[in-house]
Design a protein around this motif. Structure first.
Motif, PDB file in Angstrom:
ATOM      1  N   THR A 130       0.836  -1.189   0.000  1.00 37.55           N
ATOM      2  CA  THR A 130       0.000   0.000   0.000  1.00 37.55           C
ATOM      3  C   THR A 130       0.868   1.235   0.000  1.00 37.55           C
ATOM      4  O   THR A 130       2.091   1.157   0.127  1.00 37.55           O
ATOM      5  N   ILE A 131       0.186   2.366  -0.113  1.00 32.40           N
ATOM      6  CA  ILE A 131       0.890   3.640  -0.056  1.00 32.40           C
ATOM      7  C   ILE A 131       0.284   4.479   1.045  1.00 32.40           C
ATOM      8  O   ILE A 131      -0.947   4.563   1.163  1.00 32.40           O
ATOM      9  N   ILE A 143      -7.826  13.182  -3.970  1.00 33.46           N
ATOM     10  CA  ILE A 143      -8.418  12.217  -4.907  1.00 33.46           C
ATOM     11  C   ILE A 143      -9.741  11.628  -4.457  1.00 33.46           C
ATOM     12  O   ILE A 143     -10.417  10.981  -5.245  1.00 33.46           O
ATOM     13  N   GLY A 146      -6.763  12.530  -9.842  1.00 36.70           N
ATOM     14  CA  GLY A 146      -5.395  12.654  -9.321  1.00 36.70           C
ATOM     15  C   GLY A 146      -4.901  11.275  -8.935  1.00 36.70           C
ATOM     16  O   GLY A 146      -5.454  10.261  -9.361  1.00 36.70           O
ATOM     17  N   LYS A 158       0.619   7.753  -6.644  1.00 36.18           N
ATOM     18  CA  LYS A 158       0.594   6.369  -6.154  1.00 36.18           C
ATOM     19  C   LYS A 158       1.324   5.443  -7.125  1.00 36.18           C
ATOM     20  O   LYS A 158       2.112   4.579  -6.718  1.00 36.18           O
ATOM     21  N   ASP A 174      -5.462   0.860  -1.528  1.00 39.20           N
ATOM     22  CA  ASP A 174      -5.296   2.113  -0.795  1.00 39.20           C
ATOM     23  C   ASP A 174      -5.204   1.756   0.692  1.00 39.20           C
ATOM     24  O   ASP A 174      -5.507   0.624   1.074  1.00 39.20           O
ATOM     25  N   ASN A 215     -11.873   0.299 -10.712  1.00 42.32           N
ATOM     26  CA  ASN A 215     -11.427   1.173  -9.624  1.00 42.32           C
ATOM     27  C   ASN A 215     -10.001   0.779  -9.275  1.00 42.32           C
ATOM     28  O   ASN A 215      -9.680  -0.409  -9.170  1.00 42.32           O
ATOM     29  N   SER A 216      -9.156   1.799  -9.099  1.00 40.85           N
ATOM     30  CA  SER A 216      -7.729   1.517  -8.912  1.00 40.85           C
ATOM     31  C   SER A 216      -7.329   1.450  -7.437  1.00 40.85           C
ATOM     32  O   SER A 216      -6.153   1.327  -7.131  1.00 40.85           O
ATOM     33  N   GLY A 217      -8.315   1.496  -6.544  1.00 43.26           N
ATOM     34  CA  GLY A 217      -7.969   1.429  -5.115  1.00 43.26           C
ATOM     35  C   GLY A 217      -7.696   0.017  -4.643  1.00 43.26           C
ATOM     36  O   GLY A 217      -7.315  -0.184  -3.483  1.00 43.26           O
ATOM     37  N   ASP A 269      -4.536   8.122 -11.495  1.00 40.15           N
ATOM     38  CA  ASP A 269      -4.070   6.726 -11.513  1.00 40.15           C
ATOM     39  C   ASP A 269      -5.161   5.793 -12.044  1.00 40.15           C
ATOM     40  O   ASP A 269      -4.887   4.825 -12.744  1.00 40.15           O
ATOM     41  N   HIS A 277     -13.390  -1.290   0.739  1.00 40.99           N
ATOM     42  CA  HIS A 277     -12.785   0.004   0.407  1.00 40.99           C
ATOM     43  C   HIS A 277     -13.851   1.108   0.451  1.00 40.99           C
ATOM     44  O   HIS A 277     -14.808   1.077  -0.305  1.00 40.99           O
ATOM     45  N   GLY A 323     -13.922   7.301  -2.397  1.00 38.67           N
ATOM     46  CA  GLY A 323     -14.702   8.507  -2.692  1.00 38.67           C
ATOM     47  C   GLY A 323     -15.216   9.222  -1.457  1.00 38.67           C
ATOM     48  O   GLY A 323     -14.646   9.111  -0.372  1.00 38.67           O
ATOM     49  N   LYS A 348     -16.401   8.652   3.277  1.00 35.14           N
ATOM     50  CA  LYS A 348     -15.457   8.239   4.319  1.00 35.14           C
ATOM     51  C   LYS A 348     -16.121   8.038   5.689  1.00 35.14           C
ATOM     52  O   LYS A 348     -15.817   7.087   6.391  1.00 35.14           O
TER      53      LYS A 348
HETATM   54  C1  UDX Z   1     -10.516   6.756  -5.188  1.00 35.36           C
HETATM   55  C2  UDX Z   1      -9.852   5.487  -5.686  1.00 35.36           C
HETATM   56  O1  UDX Z   1     -10.087   4.488  -4.781  1.00 35.36           O
HETATM   57  C3  UDX Z   1      -8.415   5.736  -5.927  1.00 35.36           C
HETATM   58  O2  UDX Z   1      -7.741   4.571  -6.253  1.00 35.36           O
HETATM   59  C4  UDX Z   1      -8.310   6.718  -7.047  1.00 35.36           C
HETATM   60  O3  UDX Z   1      -6.970   7.110  -7.144  1.00 35.36           O
HETATM   61  C5  UDX Z   1      -9.175   7.940  -6.807  1.00 35.36           C
HETATM   62  O4  UDX Z   1     -10.470   7.588  -6.317  1.00 35.36           O
HETATM   63  P1  UDX Z   1     -10.139   7.347  -2.596  1.00 35.36           P
HETATM   64  O5  UDX Z   1      -9.995   6.000  -2.085  1.00 35.36           O
HETATM   65  O6  UDX Z   1     -11.428   7.987  -2.389  1.00 35.36           O
HETATM   66  O7  UDX Z   1      -9.787   7.364  -4.140  1.00 35.36           O
HETATM   67  O8  UDX Z   1      -9.014   8.329  -2.046  1.00 35.36           O
HETATM   68  P2  UDX Z   1      -8.174   8.312  -0.727  1.00 35.36           P
HETATM   69  O9  UDX Z   1      -8.398   7.120   0.090  1.00 35.36           O
HETATM   70  O10 UDX Z   1      -8.325   9.643  -0.119  1.00 35.36           O
HETATM   71  O11 UDX Z   1      -6.726   8.227  -1.297  1.00 35.36           O
HETATM   72  C6  UDX Z   1      -6.257   7.028  -1.881  1.00 35.36           C
HETATM   73  C7  UDX Z   1      -5.044   6.529  -1.173  1.00 35.36           C
HETATM   74  O12 UDX Z   1      -3.897   7.302  -1.488  1.00 35.36           O
HETATM   75  C8  UDX Z   1      -5.120   6.572   0.336  1.00 35.36           C
HETATM   76  O13 UDX Z   1      -5.941   5.569   0.856  1.00 35.36           O
HETATM   77  C9  UDX Z   1      -3.666   6.434   0.653  1.00 35.36           C
HETATM   78  O14 UDX Z   1      -3.300   5.090   0.514  1.00 35.36           O
HETATM   79  C10 UDX Z   1      -2.996   7.313  -0.410  1.00 35.36           C
HETATM   80  N1  UDX Z   1      -2.766   8.709   0.069  1.00 35.36           N
HETATM   81  C11 UDX Z   1      -3.691   9.671  -0.142  1.00 35.36           C
HETATM   82  C12 UDX Z   1      -1.612   9.000   0.770  1.00 35.36           C
HETATM   83  O15 UDX Z   1      -0.785   8.137   0.993  1.00 35.36           O
HETATM   84  N2  UDX Z   1      -1.427  10.289   1.224  1.00 35.36           N
HETATM   85  C13 UDX Z   1      -2.334  11.267   1.027  1.00 35.36           C
HETATM   86  O16 UDX Z   1      -2.098  12.404   1.507  1.00 35.36           O
HETATM   87  C14 UDX Z   1      -3.505  10.967   0.335  1.00 35.36           C
END
Ligand code: UDX
Length: 716
Positions: free
Chosen positions: A20-21, A57, A62, A66, A89, A143-145, A169, A231, A234, A237
């Protein structure tokens, strides 16, 4: 050839690595990691500590950042076909099963790369028609999450093209999926039935929480699957956080709150000096009923005061005397005391920001915030919150017998209260647990380690209440707020419409704050008279005697009357009465003169009527009616006695408001027909006797001091 090579490999021969990131160790990230650990999933995190360059994102496109972080970090797995990489994610993802189950399901896809699917074609809706069609109940779009596949394919995929950090992404992978060549090259499929991945945005209504023993999971009612990785993508949350309270075996129907038992710490056995440093911050924002009692509850917290720095902001002139008396009694017991008074003209937002800043400067370990309208009656509250060990945690407190609490189960799109599916059950203690919520107020504990992130946390551009600002800021920073209702910790008083024009304004709160009113004013033994075989005193025939109010009520009523001061002259002419004439006048003040008539009638109904029914069987008049409710003052040099008379009532009540032998001598009531007197009347006790026919009576002479009684002629 590549596809063939991969597909012949059995899943038992491959290993699963979750990657993960996370650029920040947010509470969401911690939740992700804990759920992975819980099911024994091996996981790696990339990007920690880096500045996030992928944009917002959850709301806009955006996230290219990632892909770029994955490019940098996944090359070590290049070419490997014995490893399955599962990217998700982290801030909004929870696992609900272990590697074996995940791999088992992956195998059934007979594919090299699986992407999660959702119902929205995002971020480019024009690509819609290029997607393969799916059955109506399935999700059509990528979905890319969440995605997984052989390391070899995943590494190739993330390195296939360049992407800017701010590019999307999801679009990056979507194009690979829609292009037949790349789709076939990596044998890509979408998890359209949510066999493995469940994206919740747009699908909240399709899913339901389930549990079996101490395992909880999500069930997709549309597809009949139980997805393994959930997951909250969007803008959902807060709702995802709510669902995640249950997931990862956090709460189940039969086992209750399992998450409550995890990550806790213990203060047991600590020497007083070793207790964590707490900054207790008390905020009195407005005139508040029962404030002295609220302060007393704070004092009664079972925690060494010398480990507590006290910060108190009082904005109400009205409470200056309460604050002074509190500080005089307990101030020196605390490690230090900082007070902001009304004349300092500091508003709520500034006061709270300042308190946070003080906590940061003194390196306090905990910031414990209590508002004047919160009554924390459970003495172990502060300890319990510390031991539960969460970043921000509040005890659930409600207005008694109401669904008005100090938290929201959900939040609307525009940032206001919304009711969650489980709100009522939580407030009613039908579900007890530890609940991640989008908003809380009134009393909470913040871990000292957060102070650096909370500068001016009560401020926002919008003009809302300080606590709404605070919750909004915490939500934006990804800091979780928990509410625990594992115990009854206390309650809230209602400060709306609290009058400040009387001497004892709490006495006027019987309707707005019945619970606190009763606690403060009703005699501790009141209900013993209502017991089935109650032994009710009968000092004269058909004259009954009950404990009814506490001494403090008597004192407040007398003081209120004296403060008002317009005692009648004890003459027959009485302009307060409809007929203008009183046959047997006393020196008195009527309840309606001090604005307390409505409250008093409620008192008669709630507390007197049940007693009357105990002793005068068969008579029931609800509500009791009374137009003559008054305090009488007897003094040797004013009016010392009252000549024999009948009352114009069905029955009369007569409450002693002070102590014979102490405050006065003489006095009492004589019932002539029975030649029977009640002289040793008791403060806070009520005599009840028939009014009009049998109980011809007189007020006996008060010889010294002043005697006060409260009289009502009920049902004239
Ligand atoms: C959704 C999709 O799931 C995602 O793959 C796509 O890039 C955009 O739409 P979402 O899950 O809503 O995104 O976004 P969010 O969870 O806020 O960010 C995605 C992931 O990026 C985080 O879960 C986290 O793993 C990473 N992230 C985000 C960071 O590491 N740092 C940040 O400041 C923001």
């Amino acid at each position: 050839l590549i596809g063939l090579l991969s597909s012949v490999i059995k899943c038992s021969d491959v290993e699963l690595l979750a990657v993960t990131i996370a650029t920040d160790e947010t509470d969401g990230f911690t939740r992700y990691a804990e759920s992975a650990d819980r099911y024994g999933i091996k996981h790696k995190t990339f990007g920690m500590g880096q500045e996030w360059r992928g944009g917002d994102i959850a709301r806009f496109s955006g996230g290219g950042h990632k892909v770029n972080i994955l490019k940098e970090n996944l090359s070590q797995y290049e070419g490997r076909t014995d490893l399955i990489i599962m990217f998700t994610d982290s801030y909004d993802v929870v696992f609900t099963a272990g590697s074996e189950e995940i791999l088992e399901k992956f195998k059934k896809f007979d594919s090299n790369v699986i992407f999660s699917a959702e119902g929205f074609c995002w971020p480019d809706a024009s690509l819609k028609e290029q997607y393969p069609e799916v059955k109506p109940h399935e999700c059509r779009f990528l979905n890319s999450g969440g995605f997984m596949g052989y390391a070899k394919d995943i590494v190739e995929m993330v390195n296939y093209k360049t992407i800017n950090d701010m590019d999307d992404d999801q679009l990056y992978y979507t194009k690979m999926f829609l292009d037949k060549t790349t789709r076939e090259k990596w044998r890509m499929k979408l998890d359209t039935k949510s066999e493995i991945f469940q994206n919740l945005n747009g699908a909240l209504g399709d899913t339901t929480l389930k549990s079996k023993g101490d395992h909880s999971y999500l069930y997709n009612m549309k597809t009949g699957t139980s997805p393994l990785i959930i997951h909250g993508n969007g803008p959902i949350k807060s709702e995802f956080n709510r669902i995640a309270n249950y997931l990862a075996d956090g709460w189940t129907t039969s086992a209750g709150c399992l998450s409550c038992k995890r990550k806790t710490i213990s203060l047991e056995g600590l020497k007083e000096d070793d207790y964590p440093d707490v900054q207790l911050s008390i905020f009195i924002d407005q005139p508040t009923p029962f404030l002295p009692e609220a302060l007393e509850d704070i004092v009664n917290q079972d925690y060494p005061k010398k480990r507590i720095n006290l910060f108190l902001q009082n904005q109400a002139e009205y409470h200056k005397k309460d604050v002074v008396s509190f500080l005089e009694s307990y101030g020196d017991k605390y490690k230090s005391v900082t007070v902001v008074n009304p004349e300092d003209n500091m508003n709520t937002i500034a006061g709270r920001n300042w308190a946070l800043e003080m906590c940061l400067k003194t390196k306090c370990q905990y910031f414990f915030s209590v508002d004047g309208h919160a009554h924390i009656t459970e003495p172990t509250l502060l300890k319990s919150l510390i031991e539960q060990n969460r970043t921000v945690i509040a005890p659930m407190v409600c207005r008694p017998q109401q669904y008005w609490s100090n938290f929201w189960g959900s939040v609307s799109d525009i940032g206001y209260y919304a009711r969650s599916a489980d709100y009522m059950d939580i407030v009613a203690y039908k579900k007890e647990g530890l609940w991640n919520v989008p908003y809380m107020n009134s009393v909470y504990l913040v871990h000292g380690s957060l102070m650096g992130k909370l500068k001016d946390a009560f401020t926002r551009q919008t003009v809302r209440d300080a606590d709404m600002h605070f919750a909004e800021n915490l939500r934006e920073k990804g800091i979780f707020m928990y509410v625990t209702n594992m115990k009854y910790f206390g309650h809230l008083v209602n400060f709306d419409e609290y009058p400040t024009t009387h001497l004892h304004n709490d006495m006027y709160e019987i309707l707005r704050n019945p619970y606190d009113w009763e606690k403060k004013y009703i005699h501790a033994n009141y209900s013993s008279s209502l017991a089935e075989n109650a032994d009710i005193a009968q000092p004269c025939p058909d004259v009954f005697w009950f404990p009814i109010v506490k001494e403090i009520f008597c004192d407040h009523l007398v003081e209120e009357m004296e403060h008002f001061g317009q005692w009648s002259g004890g003459k027959n002419e009485d302009s307060r009465l409809a007929g203008g004439y009183e046959n047997v006048p006393t020196v008195d003040i009527h309840m309606n003169q001090i604005g307390n008539e409505e409250n008093w009638l409620h008192f008669l109904r709630k507390y007197v009527l049940p007693l009357q029914q105990k002793v005068f069987l068969g008579y029931f008049h609800d509500p009791p009616h009374a137009i003559m409710n008054f305090v009488v003052r007897y003094r040797p040099d004013e009016q010392p006695l009252l000549r024999p008379h009948h009352d114009s009532s069905t029955f009369t009540i007569n409450i002693g408001l002070n102590n014979p032998g102490v405050d006065y001598t003489g006095g009492g009531c004589r019932f002539i027909r029975y030649n029977c007197s009640v002289t040793g009347t008791r403060k806070g006790w009520m005599l009840m006797h028939p009014g009009r026919l049998t109980h011809y009576h007189e007020g006996l002479k008060t010889l010294s001091g002043t005697r006060y009684i409260m009289i009502s002629f009920v049902d004239p």
